[in-house]
Each structure stands twice: as structure tokens, then as C-alpha cells.
Enzyme design. Structure first.
Site, mmCIF file in Angstrom:
data_model
loop_
_atom_site.group_PDB
_atom_site.id
_atom_site.type_symbol
_atom_site.label_atom_id
_atom_site.label_comp_id
_atom_site.label_asym_id
_atom_site.label_seq_id
_atom_site.Cartn_x
_atom_site.Cartn_y
_atom_site.Cartn_z
ATOM 1 N N CYS A 172 6.360 13.515 -6.793
ATOM 2 C CA CYS A 172 7.043 12.775 -5.735
ATOM 3 C C CYS A 172 8.558 12.689 -5.896
ATOM 4 C CB CYS A 172 6.449 11.377 -5.630
ATOM 5 S SG CYS A 172 4.656 11.405 -5.487
ATOM 6 N N HIS A 302 11.213 3.367 -4.135
ATOM 7 C CA HIS A 302 10.123 4.338 -4.058
ATOM 8 C C HIS A 302 8.944 3.708 -3.322
ATOM 9 C CE1 HIS A 302 7.926 7.914 -5.000
ATOM 10 N NE2 HIS A 302 7.035 7.274 -5.744
ATOM 11 N N HIS A 336 3.767 8.139 2.613
ATOM 12 C CA HIS A 336 4.305 8.763 1.400
ATOM 13 C C HIS A 336 4.254 10.271 1.596
ATOM 14 C CE1 HIS A 336 5.530 9.713 -2.495
ATOM 15 N NE2 HIS A 336 4.660 9.029 -3.227
#
Length: 421
Positions: A172, A302, A336
């Protein structure tokens, strides 16, 4: 913070573009983020039968690579590269890169992009078309689709660039780390400017993989919420053209001032409970930018909405920033987007700095008092005007692959004496 510490020169984010479930182009992203609108919907992707929500980009399947602006790219045809093409068509981005190549030479423009699963959906579909002997169909091209190198190869060919081209696949944090790669390549004199960003597309591998890890939320994700239950997967393509900052940039130019990376390797899929690797990345980004934590006006967290990730990040952020800095997660809007998250959220920070607002946090109803609130984090739920001069974007991936970016408006940087550094 030692403002005299050696650092790399700032880079200007001279052009940017993005396509996400919020829409195509920068205007669509900004409008949704201001309004607090989410692009998430119940999962109906491919053959997936899962009780979760996704952020699907509309119009991807209609993109024709074989007969596009650069003909003959059909061997790259997969959802991931079609999504890349869709993003490249927005905001005059491809034309801006063409002009940069004319100034510097095509061999002096690098391509550094991030992805996690690349075109693996194409492989999933190919396996469903195997013949009686189990052979994959003849029209399946692994190199141009599933290979992680495919994205950089496609983008370079699509933009007719001849400089170094590289894919970073670090979960990520992939498309945040490309900013640091480009920064080093430009500082070393290997390229004069670079196309950076990331693309990740929905596929069954990630949907069922995160389901197996019990990380998917059965409702739209709620980052930092007291009742968060997991993440919502999304897809996106985001690109930025990075160039050396001029000696006297325009006041509203947005600059890349610091990149911080760390690899804590605490666990394959869980962060260090105190967020130690995340804290190292943020500290290094501040050090490189020669800034104090108090200089940062907005943090794009995040914020995946999983219980452990949000808690660990909150500890790392509060240890450095306390509750003084406005922060939130925009994954309730976009989902996400994995390997594209760093690039997309850097673009979101660019929009926030340039247009003077803090994005909303759709999905989050009440911030978890155990990790946000007095003496913890100043988590903001609703969009508001904000005159922040500097922003930080956090991207933390599996295995402790962490990256934080510090972006700033040129006028704020100049006010800190940036032109004399």
C-alpha cells in the site's frame, strides 16, 4: 528539527490527474471531497459474492488501448492499464508530459509508478478460458498484463517516453515511494523530470484475499470510527509530473519537500502496535523538509479503518504531532486503492493545499475516543476551509513498508526561507 541538515532540492508537482470511484479528473475528486460524498457501493464486481462495499471506477471497460491515442498497444489490454489510460486522458496530463518531453528530451523523462496486483484480473479471466488440456488461451499476454513491469512499460510507451521506467510494488505504500525514487533520480542527474503515480484495479484475488484475512467491512468503511469493522477496497489511477522547482515558483505551486521511508518488518500483515515504523517515516520526511511537526497544517492519514492499523497510526501520529494538527482519512470516499493509494492521496493533498480546504471524512460518524480526541488526534469529520501551507500524506503497507510525503505551497515554503536553503 535541524534546518541545516543536508536535504534534496524541492520538486514542483507541475501537473496532476486522477480517476477514482469519485469520478474522472481533478475537478470530480475535489467536488466529492468537499461535499463529503463517497463513491463506495455494494460489491457487484465480476463473480465476487462477498458482503462488502467497493470503490469501482466507471468507464474502464470502454477504454480501447489498441486504437487509442498511441495505436498498437493492444497487448497491454487489461483492466489495470485501461484504468491508467483513463487517468492519463484527464486534466490535459498527457499533453503536459508531451511538452515536458519536448523541453527536456524523451530520454530525460522518467516513469516511476506503483501497483500491487497489476493486471492479475486478466489472468483470472484467462484461467476461466483454459482449454480441455488446461492450456491458457493464445490471446493471453502475461508480460503485457499481469507482470508488474507492465504498468511502467505501458505508461512509457503511451506517453512516448524513453527515460528510465520502473515499477515499485511495496503493497500500500507503492505509489508514495515512487516520489522518493523520482526525487533521487532527479537529484542524481539521471533524469530532468518524472511521471510518478500509481494504478491498482479491482480483482478477485484482492477481494477474496482480504476477505480471508477478515479485513473487509460489511458496510462502507469508517476510518478511525469507534465502530470501524474493516476496509473497503477501491481502485484508482493517479499521476503527477514532477519537475525541479523554479527559483521563484508561483505562490500556489505545490512542492514536494520531503520523503520519508522505513521498513520495520514487524509482521507480514500487521503494523507495529506503537506504529514505530510509521513514526520513523514521518520523522524522516520532516527532517528532509527541514520542518517542525508544528509546520504541518493537515495530515492525510493512511486510515484503512481496520482496528489495528488505525490504532497503531494514531499512536505514531500523536507521538509527533499531539492533537494540534488537523488530520483525517479519505478512504471512506475512495476505498483503499492499495498500490494506487499513495499517489491518489498525494493528489488529494495537492488539491487541499492549492484550493485551501480540508477534505471530509465520509463514513466516519464518531471518532474513536481511544485513539482520537483530546490529547490524541484532531480528527476532522467534515470538510472545511483551511489555509494550511504544508501537508503530510501517509502510506503504510504490509510488511512495514512505510512512506510519508511532505507537500507544501510555494508561498508558505518561501515564507520559511525556502529560497535561501
Amino acid at each position: 528539527m535541524d534546518r541545516s541538515a543536508p536535504t534534496l532540492p524541492p520538486l514542483r508537482l507541475s501537473h496532476a490527474t486522477a480517476a477514482s470511484c469519485l469520478g474522472h479528473g481533478l475537478a470530480a475528486q475535489a467536488a466529492a471531497l468537499r461535499a463529503g460524498r463517497s463513491g463506495l457501493k455494494p460489491c457487484d464486481f465480476e463473480l465476487a459474492d462477498l458482503p462488502t462495499w467497493i470503490g469501482e471506477v466507471q468507464g474502464v471497460d470502454a477504454v480501447d488501448l489498441e486504437h487509442g491515442p498511441v495505436p498498437g498497444l493492444g497487448r497491454f489490454d487489461c483492466r489495470n492499464n485501461r484504468l491508467a489510460e483513463l487517468a492519463l486522458r484527464q486534466d490535459g496530463f498527457a499533453q503536459a508530459v508531451e511538452q515536458a518531453a519536448a523541453r527536456h528530451g524523451a530520454a530525460r523523462v522518467g516513469v516511476f509508478v506503483g501497483t500491487s496486483t497489476s493486471g492479475i484480473l486478466q489472468t483470472e479471466q484467462a484461467y476461466r478460458r483454459r482449454d480441455a488440456q488446461g492450456a491458457l488461451p493464445a490471446d493471453f499476454h502475461y508480460e503485457g498484463t499481469q507482470s508488474n513491469a507492465s504498468l511502467a512499460d505501458f505508461v512509457a510507451r503511451r506517453l512516448r517516453l524513453q527515460g528510465p521506467a520502473q515499477v515499485i510494488s511495496a503493497a500500500c505504500s507503492s505509489s508514495a515511494k515512487v516520489f522518493a525514487t523520482a526525487q533521487r533520480m532527479i537529484a542524481a542527474g539521471l533524469v530532468d523530470c518524472a511521471v510518478v503515480g500509481g494504478v491498482d484495479s479491482l480483482c478477485l484475488t484482492t477481494l477474496y484475499g482480504f476477505h480471508a484475512l477478515e479485513l473487509l467491512s460489511p458496510q462502507p468503511c469508517r476510518p478511525y470510527d469507534a465502530e470501524r469493522k474493516g476496509l473497503s477496497l477501491g481502485e484508482a489511477g493517479a499521476f503527477v509530473l514532477l519537475e525541479r522547482a523554479p527559483a521563484r515558483p508561483a505562490a500556489d505551486d505545490v512542492l514536494l519537500l520531503g520523503c520519508g521511508e522505513s521498513s520495520d518488518a514487524y509482521h507480514m500483515s500487521s503494523p507495529h502496535p506503537e506504529g514505530l515504523g510509521a513514526r520513523l517515516a514521518m520523522q524522516e520526511a520532516l527532517r528532509q523538509a527541514r520542518m517542525q511537526a508544528g509546520d504541518i497544517g493537515y495530515i492525510n492519514l493512511h486510515g484503512t479503518a481496520t482496528p489495528s492499523n488505525d490504532a497503531a497510526e494514531s499512536r505514531a501520529v500523536s507521538a509527533l504531532f499531539g492533537d494540534a494538527t488537523v488530520c483525517n482519512s479519505t478512504k471512506g470516499a475512495t476505498g483503499h486503492t492499495l498500490g494506487a493509494a499513495g499517489g491518489l492521496e498525494a493528489v488529494i493533498c495537492l488539491l487541499a493545499l492549492r484550493e485551501g480546504f480540508v477534505p471530509a471524512s465520509p463514513g466516519t460518524r464518531e471518532a474513536d475516543a481511544a485513539i482520537a480526541g483530546p490529547q490524541r488526534l484532531r480528527y476532522q469529520l467534515h470538510s472545511s476551509t483551511c489555509a494550511a501551507g504544508f501537508a503530510m500524506s501517509n502510506s503504510f503497507g504490509f510488511g512495514g513498508t512505510n512512506c510519508s510525503l511532505v507537500l507544501g505551497r510555494a508561498d508558505a515554503w518561501m515564507a520559511l526561507g525556502g529560497d535561501r536553503r
